[in-house]
Design a protein around this motif. Structure first.
Motif, PDB file in Angstrom:
ATOM      1  N   ASP A 194      -6.822   8.379   3.874  1.00 36.76           N
ATOM      2  CA  ASP A 194      -7.219   6.973   3.972  1.00 36.76           C
ATOM      3  C   ASP A 194      -6.114   6.089   4.552  1.00 36.76           C
ATOM      4  O   ASP A 194      -6.086   4.880   4.316  1.00 36.76           O
ATOM      5  N   TYR A 195      -5.200   6.691   5.323  1.00 35.75           N
ATOM      6  CA  TYR A 195      -4.081   5.938   5.895  1.00 35.75           C
ATOM      7  C   TYR A 195      -4.561   4.722   6.686  1.00 35.75           C
ATOM      8  O   TYR A 195      -4.029   3.618   6.522  1.00 35.75           O
ATOM      9  N   GLU A 196      -5.536   4.892   7.558  1.00 35.91           N
ATOM     10  CA  GLU A 196      -6.017   3.769   8.379  1.00 35.91           C
ATOM     11  C   GLU A 196      -6.570   2.655   7.505  1.00 35.91           C
ATOM     12  O   GLU A 196      -6.367   1.471   7.787  1.00 35.91           O
ATOM     13  N   MET A 197      -7.289   3.012   6.442  1.00 38.10           N
ATOM     14  CA  MET A 197      -7.828   2.014   5.515  1.00 38.10           C
ATOM     15  C   MET A 197      -6.696   1.260   4.827  1.00 38.10           C
ATOM     16  O   MET A 197      -6.747   0.034   4.658  1.00 38.10           O
ATOM     17  N   ALA A 198      -5.641   1.977   4.457  1.00 42.16           N
ATOM     18  CA  ALA A 198      -4.479   1.353   3.812  1.00 42.16           C
ATOM     19  C   ALA A 198      -3.802   0.377   4.761  1.00 42.16           C
ATOM     20  O   ALA A 198      -3.447  -0.746   4.367  1.00 42.16           O
ATOM     21  N   ALA A 199      -3.622   0.778   6.012  1.00 39.05           N
ATOM     22  CA  ALA A 199      -2.972  -0.093   7.002  1.00 39.05           C
ATOM     23  C   ALA A 199      -3.801  -1.357   7.228  1.00 39.05           C
ATOM     24  O   ALA A 199      -3.236  -2.454   7.349  1.00 39.05           O
ATOM     25  N   LYS A 200      -5.110  -1.220   7.259  1.00 34.17           N
ATOM     26  CA  LYS A 200      -5.981  -2.395   7.434  1.00 34.17           C
ATOM     27  C   LYS A 200      -5.899  -3.307   6.219  1.00 34.17           C
ATOM     28  O   LYS A 200      -5.823  -4.520   6.353  1.00 34.17           O
ATOM     29  N   TRP A 201      -5.963  -2.715   5.033  1.00 36.72           N
ATOM     30  CA  TRP A 201      -5.933  -3.508   3.813  1.00 36.72           C
ATOM     31  C   TRP A 201      -4.629  -4.294   3.703  1.00 36.72           C
ATOM     32  O   TRP A 201      -4.635  -5.488   3.412  1.00 36.72           O
ATOM     33  N   VAL A 202      -3.518  -3.631   3.922  1.00 34.40           N
ATOM     34  CA  VAL A 202      -2.230  -4.289   3.751  1.00 34.40           C
ATOM     35  C   VAL A 202      -2.035  -5.400   4.789  1.00 34.40           C
ATOM     36  O   VAL A 202      -1.403  -6.409   4.520  1.00 34.40           O
ATOM     37  N   ALA A 203      -2.624  -5.231   5.965  1.00 35.12           N
ATOM     38  CA  ALA A 203      -2.499  -6.246   7.025  1.00 35.12           C
ATOM     39  C   ALA A 203      -3.373  -7.458   6.752  1.00 35.12           C
ATOM     40  O   ALA A 203      -3.085  -8.556   7.225  1.00 35.12           O
ATOM     41  N   GLY A 204      -4.448  -7.259   5.974  1.00 36.96           N
ATOM     42  CA  GLY A 204      -5.427  -8.316   5.710  1.00 36.96           C
ATOM     43  C   GLY A 204      -4.863  -9.464   4.996  1.00 36.96           C
ATOM     44  O   GLY A 204      -5.077 -10.579   5.014  1.00 36.96           O
ATOM     45  N   ALA A 218       0.854  -1.185   0.000  1.00 34.73           N
ATOM     46  CA  ALA A 218       0.000   0.000   0.000  1.00 34.73           C
ATOM     47  C   ALA A 218       0.891   1.236   0.000  1.00 34.73           C
ATOM     48  O   ALA A 218       1.803   1.344   0.815  1.00 34.73           O
ATOM     49  N   VAL A 219       0.614   2.137  -0.919  1.00 35.84           N
ATOM     50  CA  VAL A 219       1.324   3.401  -0.980  1.00 35.84           C
ATOM     51  C   VAL A 219       0.308   4.493  -0.672  1.00 35.84           C
ATOM     52  O   VAL A 219      -0.716   4.614  -1.338  1.00 35.84           O
ATOM     53  N   VAL A 220       0.597   5.258   0.369  1.00 35.42           N
ATOM     54  CA  VAL A 220      -0.304   6.315   0.823  1.00 35.42           C
ATOM     55  C   VAL A 220       0.320   7.657   0.471  1.00 35.42           C
ATOM     56  O   VAL A 220       1.394   7.996   0.980  1.00 35.42           O
ATOM     57  N   THR A 221      -0.347   8.395  -0.419  1.00 32.12           N
ATOM     58  CA  THR A 221       0.163   9.695  -0.844  1.00 32.12           C
ATOM     59  C   THR A 221      -0.945  10.506  -1.501  1.00 32.12           C
ATOM     60  O   THR A 221      -1.846   9.940  -2.120  1.00 32.12           O
ATOM     61  N   ASP A 222      -0.845  11.798  -1.373  1.00 31.40           N
ATOM     62  CA  ASP A 222      -1.740  12.699  -2.086  1.00 31.40           C
ATOM     63  C   ASP A 222      -1.109  13.194  -3.384  1.00 31.40           C
ATOM     64  O   ASP A 222      -1.727  13.955  -4.120  1.00 31.40           O
ATOM     65  N   ASP A 223       0.111  12.766  -3.657  1.00 33.42           N
ATOM     66  CA  ASP A 223       0.823  13.185  -4.862  1.00 33.42           C
ATOM     67  C   ASP A 223       0.279  12.411  -6.069  1.00 33.42           C
ATOM     68  O   ASP A 223       0.521  11.213  -6.213  1.00 33.42           O
ATOM     69  N   GLY A 224      -0.446  13.103  -6.924  1.00 33.73           N
ATOM     70  CA  GLY A 224      -1.073  12.468  -8.085  1.00 33.73           C
ATOM     71  C   GLY A 224      -0.071  11.867  -9.053  1.00 33.73           C
ATOM     72  O   GLY A 224      -0.335  10.825  -9.655  1.00 33.73           O
ATOM     73  N   LEU A 225       1.080  12.496  -9.225  1.00 32.93           N
ATOM     74  CA  LEU A 225       2.087  11.975 -10.143  1.00 32.93           C
ATOM     75  C   LEU A 225       2.633  10.633  -9.653  1.00 32.93           C
ATOM     76  O   LEU A 225       2.771   9.687 -10.436  1.00 32.93           O
ATOM     77  N   ILE A 226       2.912  10.525  -8.374  1.00 32.27           N
ATOM     78  CA  ILE A 226       3.407   9.254  -7.821  1.00 32.27           C
ATOM     79  C   ILE A 226       2.346   8.170  -7.974  1.00 32.27           C
ATOM     80  O   ILE A 226       2.640   7.042  -8.371  1.00 32.27           O
ATOM     81  N   ARG A 227       1.091   8.505  -7.680  1.00 29.64           N
ATOM     82  CA  ARG A 227       0.006   7.533  -7.815  1.00 29.64           C
ATOM     83  C   ARG A 227      -0.112   7.052  -9.261  1.00 29.64           C
ATOM     84  O   ARG A 227      -0.247   5.864  -9.516  1.00 29.64           O
ATOM     85  N   THR A 228      -0.019   7.982 -10.212  1.00 27.30           N
ATOM     86  CA  THR A 228      -0.114   7.626 -11.630  1.00 27.30           C
ATOM     87  C   THR A 228       1.057   6.749 -12.054  1.00 27.30           C
ATOM     88  O   THR A 228       0.869   5.714 -12.707  1.00 27.30           O
ATOM     89  N   GLU A 229       2.275   7.156 -11.682  1.00 26.59           N
ATOM     90  CA  GLU A 229       3.455   6.369 -12.053  1.00 26.59           C
ATOM     91  C   GLU A 229       3.404   4.973 -11.452  1.00 26.59           C
ATOM     92  O   GLU A 229       3.762   3.989 -12.105  1.00 26.59           O
ATOM     93  N   LEU A 230       2.955   4.869 -10.222  1.00 29.29           N
ATOM     94  CA  LEU A 230       2.847   3.563  -9.585  1.00 29.29           C
ATOM     95  C   LEU A 230       1.813   2.697 -10.300  1.00 29.29           C
ATOM     96  O   LEU A 230       2.034   1.509 -10.516  1.00 29.29           O
ATOM     97  N   ASN A 231       0.707   3.295 -10.695  1.00 30.55           N
ATOM     98  CA  ASN A 231      -0.310   2.537 -11.421  1.00 30.55           C
ATOM     99  C   ASN A 231       0.207   2.055 -12.775  1.00 30.55           C
ATOM    100  O   ASN A 231      -0.245   1.025 -13.269  1.00 30.55           O
ATOM    101  N   LEU A 232       1.171   2.757 -13.354  1.00 33.43           N
ATOM    102  CA  LEU A 232       1.760   2.340 -14.623  1.00 33.43           C
ATOM    103  C   LEU A 232       2.719   1.168 -14.461  1.00 33.43           C
ATOM    104  O   LEU A 232       2.852   0.350 -15.371  1.00 33.43           O
ATOM    105  N   VAL A 233       3.414   1.079 -13.320  1.00 30.65           N
ATOM    106  CA  VAL A 233       4.413   0.017 -13.147  1.00 30.65           C
ATOM    107  C   VAL A 233       3.935  -1.152 -12.280  1.00 30.65           C
ATOM    108  O   VAL A 233       4.598  -2.177 -12.228  1.00 30.65           O
ATOM    109  N   LYS A 234       2.779  -1.025 -11.643  1.00 29.09           N
ATOM    110  CA  LYS A 234       2.394  -2.064 -10.685  1.00 29.09           C
ATOM    111  C   LYS A 234       2.149  -3.423 -11.324  1.00 29.09           C
ATOM    112  O   LYS A 234       2.283  -4.438 -10.653  1.00 29.09           O
ATOM    113  N   TRP A 235       1.864  -3.477 -12.605  1.00 26.59           N
ATOM    114  CA  TRP A 235       1.671  -4.763 -13.262  1.00 26.59           C
ATOM    115  C   TRP A 235       2.979  -5.561 -13.336  1.00 26.59           C
ATOM    116  O   TRP A 235       2.965  -6.776 -13.490  1.00 26.59           O
ATOM    117  N   MET A 236       4.125  -4.888 -13.171  1.00 27.52           N
ATOM    118  CA  MET A 236       5.428  -5.564 -13.212  1.00 27.52           C
ATOM    119  C   MET A 236       5.869  -6.069 -11.835  1.00 27.52           C
ATOM    120  O   MET A 236       6.880  -6.745 -11.732  1.00 27.52           O
TER     121      MET A 236
END
Length: 118
Positions: A108-118, A78-96
């Motif tokens: 949504d930090y708490e939601m991210a921590a819960k999701w990643v722990a699940g 889980a990557v938590v950030t409000d930086d749109g460029l980082i989110r976009t770049e990550l979405n481009l490489v996550k398939w690799m």
């Protein structure tokens, strides 16, 4: 610099960026944590918080970080950030990557921590 996030579920490696994120930080903090979890025959779960104190990636660290993560077998990231460029770049490489990755807004930090722990 990056700091470990304490209080997370076992097997979750959490890091928070304060200031710039450098590859030296990754080598000094993240790699030993990954080795510790994988030595227990667990697939690590990763939580990266790039919140308001994060000021960017140091020279070459984004490329080096994505190269390192591409070689790492993990369950979830889980990557938590409000930086749109980082989110976009990550979405481009996550398939690799060798694990499931989702991005979350800082609010949504708490939601991210819960999701990643699940």
């Amino acid at each position: 610099m990056i700091e470990p996030i304490d209080g997370l579920t076992n097997g979750v490696i959490g890091i928070k960026a304060v200031g710039p994120f450098t590859i030296e930080d990754y080598v000094a903090i993240v790699e030993p944590a990954l080795h510790k979890v994988t030595a227990l025959d667990e697939r690590p779960r990763l939580l990266l918080y790039l919140g308001p104190e994060f000021t960017g990636f140091g020279e070459g660290s984004w490329g080096e970080l994505t190269n390192e993560i591409r070689r790492t077998h993990f369950l979830r990231g889980a990557v938590v950030t409000d930086d749109g460029l980082i989110r976009t770049e990550l979405n481009l490489v996550k398939w690799m990557l060798r694990g499931e990755v989702r991005t979350f807004q800082n609010s949504d930090y708490e939601m991210a921590a819960k999701w990643v722990a699940g």
